[in-house]
Design a protein around this motif. Structure first.
Motif, PDB file in Angstrom:
ATOM      1  N   LEU A  98      45.122  45.944  47.704  1.00  0.00           N
ATOM      2  CA  LEU A  98      43.957  46.015  48.591  1.00  0.00           C
ATOM      3  C   LEU A  98      42.787  46.694  47.888  1.00  0.00           C
ATOM      4  O   LEU A  98      42.992  47.599  47.059  1.00  0.00           O
ATOM      5  N   ASP A  99      41.586  46.277  48.222  1.00  0.00           N
ATOM      6  CA  ASP A  99      40.378  46.873  47.635  1.00  0.00           C
ATOM      7  C   ASP A  99      39.766  47.828  48.655  1.00  0.00           C
ATOM      8  O   ASP A  99      39.258  47.401  49.697  1.00  0.00           O
ATOM      9  N   ILE A 100      39.833  49.084  48.348  1.00  0.00           N
ATOM     10  CA  ILE A 100      39.389  50.113  49.293  1.00  0.00           C
ATOM     11  C   ILE A 100      37.896  49.980  49.624  1.00  0.00           C
ATOM     12  O   ILE A 100      37.441  50.366  50.693  1.00  0.00           O
ATOM     13  N   LYS A 101      37.128  49.370  48.700  1.00  0.00           N
ATOM     14  CA  LYS A 101      35.677  49.244  48.941  1.00  0.00           C
ATOM     15  C   LYS A 101      35.346  48.031  49.810  1.00  0.00           C
ATOM     16  O   LYS A 101      34.238  47.900  50.307  1.00  0.00           O
ATOM     17  N   GLY A 102      36.297  47.130  49.946  1.00  0.00           N
ATOM     18  CA  GLY A 102      36.028  45.938  50.761  1.00  0.00           C
ATOM     19  C   GLY A 102      35.018  45.017  50.120  1.00  0.00           C
ATOM     20  O   GLY A 102      34.161  44.452  50.804  1.00  0.00           O
ATOM     21  N   SER A 103      35.113  44.860  48.809  1.00  0.00           N
ATOM     22  CA  SER A 103      34.098  44.052  48.117  1.00  0.00           C
ATOM     23  C   SER A 103      34.626  42.686  47.673  1.00  0.00           C
ATOM     24  O   SER A 103      34.011  42.019  46.854  1.00  0.00           O
ATOM     25  N   ARG A 104      35.761  42.285  48.200  1.00  0.00           N
ATOM     26  CA  ARG A 104      36.326  40.997  47.789  1.00  0.00           C
ATOM     27  C   ARG A 104      35.630  39.835  48.511  1.00  0.00           C
ATOM     28  O   ARG A 104      35.000  40.015  49.558  1.00  0.00           O
ATOM     29  N   ASN A 105      35.833  38.647  47.955  1.00  0.00           N
ATOM     30  CA  ASN A 105      35.277  37.438  48.563  1.00  0.00           C
ATOM     31  C   ASN A 105      36.215  36.990  49.697  1.00  0.00           C
ATOM     32  O   ASN A 105      37.347  36.569  49.450  1.00  0.00           O
ATOM     33  N   LYS A 106      35.719  37.093  50.936  1.00  0.00           N
ATOM     34  CA  LYS A 106      36.568  36.842  52.107  1.00  0.00           C
ATOM     35  C   LYS A 106      37.131  35.424  52.120  1.00  0.00           C
ATOM     36  O   LYS A 106      38.304  35.214  52.394  1.00  0.00           O
ATOM     37  N   LYS A 107      36.237  34.464  51.797  1.00  0.00           N
ATOM     38  CA  LYS A 107      36.667  33.057  51.864  1.00  0.00           C
ATOM     39  C   LYS A 107      37.770  32.786  50.863  1.00  0.00           C
ATOM     40  O   LYS A 107      38.758  32.122  51.151  1.00  0.00           O
ATOM     41  N   ARG A 108      37.558  33.323  49.643  1.00  0.00           N
ATOM     42  CA  ARG A 108      38.553  33.076  48.591  1.00  0.00           C
ATOM     43  C   ARG A 108      39.876  33.782  48.912  1.00  0.00           C
ATOM     44  O   ARG A 108      40.948  33.233  48.730  1.00  0.00           O
ATOM     45  N   ALA A 109      39.768  35.000  49.433  1.00  0.00           N
ATOM     46  CA  ALA A 109      40.991  35.744  49.790  1.00  0.00           C
ATOM     47  C   ALA A 109      41.765  34.993  50.873  1.00  0.00           C
ATOM     48  O   ALA A 109      42.991  34.861  50.808  1.00  0.00           O
ATOM     49  N   PHE A 110      41.050  34.455  51.848  1.00  0.00           N
ATOM     50  CA  PHE A 110      41.703  33.733  52.950  1.00  0.00           C
ATOM     51  C   PHE A 110      42.382  32.463  52.435  1.00  0.00           C
ATOM     52  O   PHE A 110      43.506  32.133  52.809  1.00  0.00           O
ATOM     53  N   LEU A 111      41.653  31.773  51.547  1.00  0.00           N
ATOM     54  CA  LEU A 111      42.195  30.521  50.991  1.00  0.00           C
ATOM     55  C   LEU A 111      43.491  30.772  50.230  1.00  0.00           C
ATOM     56  O   LEU A 111      44.447  30.021  50.333  1.00  0.00           O
ATOM     57  N   LYS A 112      43.524  31.867  49.488  1.00  0.00           N
ATOM     58  CA  LYS A 112      44.708  32.172  48.672  1.00  0.00           C
ATOM     59  C   LYS A 112      45.798  32.872  49.467  1.00  0.00           C
ATOM     60  O   LYS A 112      46.901  33.054  48.973  1.00  0.00           O
ATOM     61  N   CYS A 113      45.484  33.275  50.666  1.00  0.00           N
ATOM     62  CA  CYS A 113      46.379  34.155  51.432  1.00  0.00           C
ATOM     63  C   CYS A 113      47.690  33.463  51.815  1.00  0.00           C
ATOM     64  O   CYS A 113      47.697  32.344  52.310  1.00  0.00           O
ATOM     65  N   THR A 114      48.805  34.163  51.584  1.00  0.00           N
ATOM     66  CA  THR A 114      50.115  33.626  51.979  1.00  0.00           C
ATOM     67  C   THR A 114      50.547  34.180  53.337  1.00  0.00           C
ATOM     68  O   THR A 114      51.632  33.888  53.809  1.00  0.00           O
ATOM     69  N   ARG A 115      49.697  35.016  53.930  1.00  0.00           N
ATOM     70  CA  ARG A 115      50.108  35.674  55.183  1.00  0.00           C
ATOM     71  C   ARG A 115      49.326  35.175  56.390  1.00  0.00           C
ATOM     72  O   ARG A 115      49.536  35.663  57.499  1.00  0.00           O
ATOM     73  N   LYS A 116      48.410  34.228  56.179  1.00  0.00           N
ATOM     74  CA  LYS A 116      47.507  33.868  57.275  1.00  0.00           C
ATOM     75  C   LYS A 116      48.166  33.083  58.409  1.00  0.00           C
ATOM     76  O   LYS A 116      47.537  32.860  59.438  1.00  0.00           O
TER      77      LYS A 116
END
Ligand code: SF4
Ligand code: SF4
Length: 287
Positions: free
Chosen positions: A183-201
């Motif tokens: 996890l990125d404590i700063k919250g600076s990740r790309n939401k769309k890309r994280a969601f696309l790659k997510c195995t937990r969604k």
């Protein structure tokens, strides 16, 4: 189309078709009243405490859910979703709950066609009395065992279930491949890309009258509390079942990234060897 046929088609879709197609076809077939799966915590804590647990269970305090509260949540859900493909009874370790058997009847009554599955690490299976096995059979509750590096005869339990006419599943854990959350404590990740790659969604989660797209967002409070952090859960990160009562709207919302995705890994997944948690921040947060 018969309900059993719908469920078979949707289960096939869940296993074999990518998420965006799955959601489209699911909506078309079940006219939006079908939720592919949902899980809930019967307890928050666990008797194993694996590093990287994506429910943050090693950090959670002892908590036993009130069975009546869970049933009320499912009653709310039933008003929205006629059918649910799979209902997972999880934790933490659900076999720690002294009233585990009391949830079977109400869940089965509300959702007669759903596959209801207990996910367990198996540690407490040898303590279960005959009544446990009888009730699994009576209410058609499946047992899913994850094979951790423990001295447990998992395959013996599979055999036992087979002989008793109980559905059973067995997952052999790859001990070299525990998925890290990073996890990125700063919250600076790309939401769309994280969601696309997510195995937990697709691991939708029900708690306190709210439905979440995934398990990390609702359980982040355990990480926050233990390390005094401030990963924020936004009001748009979950569905309040009192406020949004449209199945198709919920299915639509679950297709999009949520604000919380900004904390999640948007790059290739990284892995670690299986180990017991030392309750170190680096088990969940990228340094
Ligand atoms: S057994 Fe499951 S719930 Fe318990 S700590 Fe390990 S991964 Fe988490
Ligand atoms: S917050 Fe988004 S990216 Fe993170 S686990 Fe949930 S759905 Fe996946």
């Amino acid at each position: 189309m018969k309900l059993s046929t719908q469920i078979k088609i949707i289960d096939f879709i869940n296993k074999h078709i990518p998420c965006f197609l799955d959601d489209f076809i699911t909506r078309k077939i079940a006219k939006g009243t079908y939720l592919s799966q949902v899980e809930f915590h019967l307890v928050d804590h666990c008797n194993l405490n694996c590093a990287h647990c994506d429910h943050f269970t090693p950090l959670a305090k002892e908590y036993f859910a009130d069975i009546e509260d869970i049933v009320n949540d499912f009653k709310k859900l039933k008003k929205i979703f006629d059918n649910i493909g799979k209902i997972y009874i999880v934790g933490g370790e659900p076999l720690l709950h002294p009233d585990l058997l009391k949830i079977f009847n109400p869940l089965r009554t509300l959702y007669p066609k759903s596959e209801i599955i207990i996910i367990t690490n198996g540690i407490l299976l040898d303590k279960q009395k005959d009544e446990f096995w009888e009730k699994l059979k009576e209410y058609d509750i499946a047992l899913s065992m994850t094979h951790y590096p423990l001295n447990i005869d998992y395959l013996g339990y599979i055999e036992k279930c087979k002989n008793l006419g109980i559905k059973a599943y067995y997952f052999s854990l790859n001990r070299d491949k525990m998925q890290k959350m990073d996890l990125d404590i700063k919250g600076s990740r790309n939401k769309k890309r994280a969601f696309l790659k997510c195995t937990r969604k697709k691991c939708h989660f029900l708690r306190d009258g709210k439905l979440y797209v995934c398990t990390p967002a609702p359980n982040i409070k355990f990480l926050n509390e233990y390390f005094n952090l401030n990963f924020k859960l936004n009001k748009t990160d979950y569905i309040d079942l009192e406020k949004i009562k449209s199945a198709s709207k919920i299915n639509k919302l679950f297709k999009r990234p949520i604000e919380f995705c900004k904390y999640c890994n948007d790059e290739d997944l990284s892995y670690d060897k299986y180990r017991i948690s030392k309750k170190e921040l680096s088990e969940w947060v990228k340094s």
